[in-house]
Design a protein around this motif. Structure first.
Motif, PDB file in Angstrom:
ATOM      1  N   ARG A 126     -30.638   4.547  49.782  1.00 25.68           N
ATOM      2  CA  ARG A 126     -30.835   3.113  49.640  1.00 25.68           C
ATOM      3  C   ARG A 126     -29.675   2.598  49.207  1.00 25.68           C
ATOM      4  N   ASN A 127     -28.731   3.353  48.608  1.00 28.61           N
ATOM      5  CA  ASN A 127     -27.676   2.758  47.958  1.00 28.61           C
ATOM      6  C   ASN A 127     -26.273   3.140  48.714  1.00 28.61           C
ATOM      7  N   LYS A 128     -26.518   3.678  50.133  1.00 26.95           N
ATOM      8  CA  LYS A 128     -25.698   4.183  51.115  1.00 26.95           C
ATOM      9  C   LYS A 128     -24.625   5.198  50.611  1.00 26.95           C
ATOM     10  N   LEU A 129     -25.098   5.995  49.694  1.00 25.56           N
ATOM     11  CA  LEU A 129     -24.267   7.067  48.887  1.00 25.56           C
ATOM     12  C   LEU A 129     -24.356   8.220  49.874  1.00 25.56           C
ATOM     13  N   SER A 130     -23.680   9.456  49.368  1.00 28.80           N
ATOM     14  CA  SER A 130     -23.693  10.640  50.363  1.00 28.80           C
ATOM     15  C   SER A 130     -24.841  11.460  49.517  1.00 28.80           C
ATOM     16  N   ASN A 131     -25.871  11.724  50.480  1.00 25.90           N
ATOM     17  CA  ASN A 131     -26.937  12.408  50.143  1.00 25.90           C
ATOM     18  C   ASN A 131     -26.542  13.832  49.555  1.00 25.90           C
ATOM     19  N   GLY A 132     -25.506  14.594  50.394  1.00 26.00           N
ATOM     20  CA  GLY A 132     -25.144  15.940  50.017  1.00 26.00           C
ATOM     21  C   GLY A 132     -24.335  15.888  48.951  1.00 26.00           C
ATOM     22  N   PHE A 133     -23.527  14.980  48.431  1.00 24.83           N
ATOM     23  CA  PHE A 133     -22.686  15.065  47.002  1.00 24.83           C
ATOM     24  C   PHE A 133     -23.863  14.935  45.833  1.00 24.83           C
ATOM     25  N   MET A 134     -24.734  13.650  46.313  1.00 29.43           N
ATOM     26  CA  MET A 134     -25.562  13.451  44.924  1.00 29.43           C
ATOM     27  C   MET A 134     -26.695  14.422  44.884  1.00 29.43           C
ATOM     28  N   VAL A 135     -27.269  15.086  45.825  1.00 27.89           N
ATOM     29  CA  VAL A 135     -28.141  16.090  45.853  1.00 27.89           C
ATOM     30  C   VAL A 135     -27.433  17.287  45.266  1.00 27.89           C
ATOM     31  N   GLY A 136     -26.293  17.400  45.617  1.00 28.85           N
ATOM     32  CA  GLY A 136     -25.600  18.559  44.926  1.00 28.85           C
ATOM     33  C   GLY A 136     -25.283  18.465  43.281  1.00 28.85           C
ATOM     34  N   ALA A 137     -24.705  17.120  43.006  1.00 30.84           N
ATOM     35  CA  ALA A 137     -24.669  17.007  41.671  1.00 30.84           C
ATOM     36  C   ALA A 137     -26.097  16.984  40.868  1.00 30.84           C
ATOM     37  N   HIS A 138     -27.070  16.681  41.327  1.00 34.25           N
ATOM     38  CA  HIS A 138     -28.578  16.772  40.682  1.00 34.25           C
ATOM     39  C   HIS A 138     -28.841  18.384  40.723  1.00 34.25           C
ATOM     40  N   ALA A 139     -28.365  18.790  41.671  1.00 35.01           N
ATOM     41  CA  ALA A 139     -28.726  20.497  41.870  1.00 35.01           C
ATOM     42  C   ALA A 139     -28.106  21.154  40.419  1.00 35.01           C
ATOM     43  N   ILE A 140     -26.840  21.091  40.408  1.00 35.28           N
ATOM     44  CA  ILE A 140     -26.039  21.855  39.429  1.00 35.28           C
ATOM     45  C   ILE A 140     -26.662  21.362  37.831  1.00 35.28           C
ATOM     46  N   CYS A 141     -26.963  20.080  37.830  1.00 35.46           N
ATOM     47  CA  CYS A 141     -27.527  19.712  36.627  1.00 35.46           C
ATOM     48  C   CYS A 141     -28.873  20.549  36.417  1.00 35.46           C
ATOM     49  N   ALA A 142     -29.833  20.382  37.308  1.00 36.53           N
ATOM     50  CA  ALA A 142     -31.239  21.001  37.306  1.00 36.53           C
ATOM     51  C   ALA A 142     -31.091  22.541  37.125  1.00 36.53           C
ATOM     52  N   GLU A 143     -30.047  23.213  37.705  1.00 34.04           N
ATOM     53  CA  GLU A 143     -29.916  24.623  37.345  1.00 34.04           C
ATOM     54  C   GLU A 143     -29.235  24.906  36.076  1.00 34.04           C
ATOM     55  N   ALA A 144     -28.920  23.933  35.299  1.00 32.22           N
ATOM     56  CA  ALA A 144     -28.372  23.953  33.953  1.00 32.22           C
ATOM     57  C   ALA A 144     -29.479  23.729  32.961  1.00 32.22           C
ATOM     58  N   ASN A 145     -30.281  22.778  33.201  1.00 35.03           N
ATOM     59  CA  ASN A 145     -31.322  22.437  32.235  1.00 35.03           C
ATOM     60  C   ASN A 145     -32.258  21.690  33.227  1.00 35.03           C
ATOM     61  N   PRO A 146     -33.399  22.166  33.721  1.00 35.03           N
ATOM     62  CA  PRO A 146     -34.364  21.661  34.564  1.00 35.03           C
ATOM     63  C   PRO A 146     -34.837  20.398  34.085  1.00 35.03           C
ATOM     64  N   LEU A 147     -35.554  20.257  32.873  1.00 36.96           N
ATOM     65  CA  LEU A 147     -36.195  19.257  32.272  1.00 36.96           C
ATOM     66  C   LEU A 147     -35.504  17.937  32.253  1.00 36.96           C
ATOM     67  N   ALA A 148     -34.434  18.098  31.613  1.00 36.68           N
ATOM     68  CA  ALA A 148     -33.483  17.009  31.285  1.00 36.68           C
ATOM     69  C   ALA A 148     -32.752  16.552  32.468  1.00 36.68           C
ATOM     70  N   ALA A 149     -32.798  17.414  33.497  1.00 39.61           N
ATOM     71  CA  ALA A 149     -32.163  16.980  34.943  1.00 39.61           C
ATOM     72  C   ALA A 149     -33.151  16.042  35.640  1.00 39.61           C
ATOM     73  N   GLN A 150     -34.318  16.519  35.430  1.00 37.22           N
ATOM     74  CA  GLN A 150     -35.391  15.677  36.069  1.00 37.22           C
ATOM     75  C   GLN A 150     -35.362  14.386  35.423  1.00 37.22           C
ATOM     76  N   ALA A 151     -35.344  14.420  34.081  1.00 38.72           N
ATOM     77  CA  ALA A 151     -35.756  12.876  33.500  1.00 38.72           C
ATOM     78  C   ALA A 151     -34.549  12.048  33.744  1.00 38.72           C
ATOM     79  N   TYR A 152     -33.312  12.753  33.625  1.00 37.53           N
ATOM     80  CA  TYR A 152     -32.194  11.911  33.987  1.00 37.53           C
ATOM     81  C   TYR A 152     -32.140  11.209  35.386  1.00 37.53           C
ATOM     82  N   ALA A 153     -32.606  12.177  36.442  1.00 40.85           N
ATOM     83  CA  ALA A 153     -32.629  11.694  37.627  1.00 40.85           C
ATOM     84  C   ALA A 153     -33.496  10.605  38.012  1.00 40.85           C
ATOM     85  N   ASP A 154     -34.761  10.653  37.164  1.00 38.14           N
ATOM     86  CA  ASP A 154     -35.793   9.655  37.358  1.00 38.14           C
ATOM     87  C   ASP A 154     -35.337   8.433  36.960  1.00 38.14           C
TER      88      ASP A 154
END
Length: 227
Positions: A126-154
């Motif tokens: 929706r914001n015309k950002l790179s899906n690959g980069f943004m999903v990648g950034a979320h992924a490395i956060c989620a692998e480090a701290n799943p609960l916090a990463a989901q809360a932050y992403a939300d």
């Protein structure tokens, strides 16, 4: 050209693997079908199926093309995601060349792209950002701290639950708004780094800026805070 009978042999071959699958020449075959034309072709039989990733490396066969031949869905976004994950894992930069065989191996090295698309992919689109980069950034956060990463992403994706305008997710949303309105510029790699800095601030309860730039001196990509 085919429909007009102007097709000529030029030395290019159709390549059929030992498995019976077509390694190269799909577009020519599709064109002949659409033209309803019989055309002369040269065919090579019996190569290994795995060699298809090495074809046309001097031409514009993208990482997405290579993954699509493997049947990967959303192949272009997955290719960007995997290149980003490889670059971060190397401690390098996304301009680092990634060969097709490395990209295929990365499918089995990193968690699947689709595992981390919610809620970031839709918001990024929706914001015309790179899906690959943004999903990648979320992924490395989620692998480090799943609960916090989901809360932050939300919070980033919805804007709900932000305590102040200086909250990490609020700062990141403001940065994206500024980019969209042309007030500032960031590369996709830089924006992914800002996302991770925001995540780290979120985990630590900090409300500071999302400082990270990859302009004159390449800073190491930020490491997500582990649980």
């Amino acid at each position: 050209m085919m429909a007009r009978g102007e097709w000529m042999l030029n030395g290019s071959t159709l390549v059929v693997a030992s498995s019976g699958e077509l390694n190269d020449g799909q577009h020519r075959c599709e064109a002949a079908i659409l033209a309803e034309a019989a055309v002369p072709v040269q065919i090579v039989f019996g190569v290994e199926r795995a060699t298809r990733a090495t074809l046309d490396q001097g031409i514009a066969r993208t990482g997405g093309n290579v993954l699509a031949m493997e049947g990967v869905k959303d192949a272009n976004n997955v290719a960007v995601y995997l290149r980003f994950r490889i670059a971060v894992a190397r401690g390098g930069h996304p301009s680092t060349t990634v060969a097709p065989d490395e990209l295929l191996s990365a499918l089995n090295t990193f968690a699947p792209f689709e595992s981390y698309t919610v809620p970031i992919k839709g918001w990024a689109s929706r914001n015309k950002l790179s899906n690959g980069f943004m999903v990648g950034a979320h992924a490395i956060c989620a692998e480090a701290n799943p609960l916090a990463a989901q809360a932050y992403a939300d919070q980033v994706a919805t804007g709900v639950g932000l305590a102040t305008v200086n909250a990490p997710a609020a700062r990141f949303r403001k940065l994206v708004e500024d980019i969209r309105l042309g007030r500032v510029r960031r590369t996709p790699y830089e924006l992914a780094a800002h996302y991770v800095v925001g995540f780290n601030n979120f985990c630590r309860g900090h409300t500071g800026p999302l400082g990270w730039r990859d302009k004159d001196v390449r800073e190491p990509f930020p490491t997500p805070v582990r649980a």
